[in-house]
Design an enzyme around this catalytic site. Structure first.
Site, PDB file in Angstrom:
ATOM      1  N   HIS A   3      47.804  44.822  46.490  1.00 21.51           N
ATOM      2  CA  HIS A   3      46.689  44.083  45.900  1.00 21.51           C
ATOM      3  C   HIS A   3      46.914  42.574  46.045  1.00 21.51           C
ATOM      4  O   HIS A   3      46.029  41.838  46.481  1.00 21.51           O
ATOM      5  CB  HIS A   3      46.569  44.492  44.423  1.00 21.51           C
ATOM      6  CG  HIS A   3      45.513  43.761  43.653  1.00 21.51           C
ATOM      7  ND1 HIS A   3      44.414  44.390  43.125  1.00 21.51           N
ATOM      8  CD2 HIS A   3      45.398  42.450  43.304  1.00 21.51           C
ATOM      9  CE1 HIS A   3      43.653  43.485  42.503  1.00 21.51           C
ATOM     10  NE2 HIS A   3      44.240  42.296  42.591  1.00 21.51           N
ATOM     11  N   GLU A   4      48.117  42.118  45.703  1.00 23.26           N
ATOM     12  CA  GLU A   4      48.402  40.674  45.760  1.00 23.26           C
ATOM     13  C   GLU A   4      48.438  40.170  47.207  1.00 23.26           C
ATOM     14  O   GLU A   4      47.978  39.062  47.491  1.00 23.26           O
ATOM     15  CB  GLU A   4      49.718  40.342  45.046  1.00 23.26           C
ATOM     16  CG  GLU A   4      49.787  40.743  43.570  1.00 23.26           C
ATOM     17  CD  GLU A   4      48.586  40.328  42.729  1.00 23.26           C
ATOM     18  OE1 GLU A   4      47.924  39.336  43.080  1.00 23.26           O
ATOM     19  OE2 GLU A   4      48.293  41.023  41.735  1.00 23.26           O
TER      20      GLU A   4
ATOM     21  N   GLY B 110      50.361  40.949  38.059  1.00 23.68           N
ATOM     22  CA  GLY B 110      50.613  40.228  39.300  1.00 23.68           C
ATOM     23  C   GLY B 110      49.609  39.109  39.456  1.00 23.68           C
ATOM     24  O   GLY B 110      48.521  39.154  38.871  1.00 23.68           O
TER      25      GLY B 110
ATOM     26  N   CYS C 186      41.144  43.432  38.671  1.00 23.40           N
ATOM     27  CA  CYS C 186      41.651  42.154  39.158  1.00 23.40           C
ATOM     28  C   CYS C 186      41.190  41.061  38.196  1.00 23.40           C
ATOM     29  O   CYS C 186      40.037  41.051  37.776  1.00 23.40           O
ATOM     30  CB  CYS C 186      41.096  41.886  40.553  1.00 23.40           C
ATOM     31  SG  CYS C 186      41.587  40.295  41.226  1.00 23.40           S
ATOM     32  N   LEU C 187      42.093  40.134  37.873  1.00 24.06           N
ATOM     33  CA  LEU C 187      41.742  39.036  36.973  1.00 24.06           C
ATOM     34  C   LEU C 187      40.609  38.179  37.552  1.00 24.06           C
ATOM     35  O   LEU C 187      39.874  37.544  36.810  1.00 24.06           O
ATOM     36  CB  LEU C 187      42.963  38.148  36.706  1.00 24.06           C
ATOM     37  CG  LEU C 187      44.150  38.808  35.992  1.00 24.06           C
ATOM     38  CD1 LEU C 187      45.330  37.849  35.946  1.00 24.06           C
ATOM     39  CD2 LEU C 187      43.770  39.259  34.591  1.00 24.06           C
TER      40      LEU C 187
ATOM     41  N   HIS D 130      45.072  39.381  48.384  1.00 22.50           N
ATOM     42  CA  HIS D 130      44.601  38.055  47.946  1.00 22.50           C
ATOM     43  C   HIS D 130      45.002  36.972  48.952  1.00 22.50           C
ATOM     44  O   HIS D 130      44.244  36.044  49.212  1.00 22.50           O
ATOM     45  CB  HIS D 130      45.204  37.683  46.585  1.00 22.50           C
ATOM     46  CG  HIS D 130      44.446  38.224  45.407  1.00 22.50           C
ATOM     47  ND1 HIS D 130      43.143  37.897  45.144  1.00 22.50           N
ATOM     48  CD2 HIS D 130      44.825  39.064  44.404  1.00 22.50           C
ATOM     49  CE1 HIS D 130      42.740  38.513  44.035  1.00 22.50           C
ATOM     50  NE2 HIS D 130      43.747  39.233  43.561  1.00 22.50           N
TER      51      HIS D 130
HETATM   52 NI    NI Z   1      43.745  40.464  41.883  1.00 27.85          NI
END
Ligand code: NI
Length: 154
Positions: A130-131, A46, A88-89, A134
């Site tokens: 999670h997204e 994601g 998380c990226l 953000h």
């Molecule tokens: Ni993330």
């Protein structure tokens, strides 16, 4: 194909609240394409727009069933909390145990601007929560507890 650099913790764009999408236009289509390219390249399941520096309410994800897009997502209902590991990226090298609802109902728009309402459970529900975090300027470091760093395998 445009893979854009993934912003990481410390970048102010990850902390601000994102504005809703009001118009489906060429620049939004390009943004969605860039987000998908960046997510698949990472690879990730994601990605939210602020992760590539854009303060707009756009989420892309692929949990093994192809690319999905949600604009202006909003959680309408949610189920019981369940703890699970999350990374998380934008927070490289960190994994945390985070409690998330195991089921959610989300309302938003699809990539064509049509209204959509969708239910997610388990892993998919976790990805969406999670997204959506953000889009509110929240990162995993503000939730749950850190898990021990994994040993580096060769
Ligand atoms: Ni993330």
């Amino acid at each position: 194909m445009a893979i854009r650099p993934v912003r990481t913790m410390g970048d102010p764009v990850l902390k601000s609240k994102c504005s809703p999408i009001k118009k489906i236009d060429e620049s939004l289509k390009r943004l969605i394409k860039d987000m998908a390219d960046t997510m698949y390249d990472a690879p990730g399941v994601g990605l939210a727009a602020p992760q590539i520096g854009v303060n707009k309410q756009v989420v892309v994800y692929d949990i093994g069933e192809g690319l999905e897009v949600i604009l202006n997502p909003e959680i309408l209902e949610s189920g019981e909390g369940e703890e699970g590991a999350e990374g998380c990226l934008s927070v490289p090298g960190e994994e945390r145990a985070i409690k998330r609802a195991n089921w959610i109902k989300v309302r938003g728009l699809d990539r064509n601007g049509e209204k959509l309402e969708k239910e997610f459970s388990g892993f998919a529900a976790r990805v969406l929560q999670h997204e959506i975090d953000h889009l509110q300027g929240k990162l995993i470091v503000q939730r749950g507890r850190p898990l021990p760093k994994k040993e580096i395998e060769d």
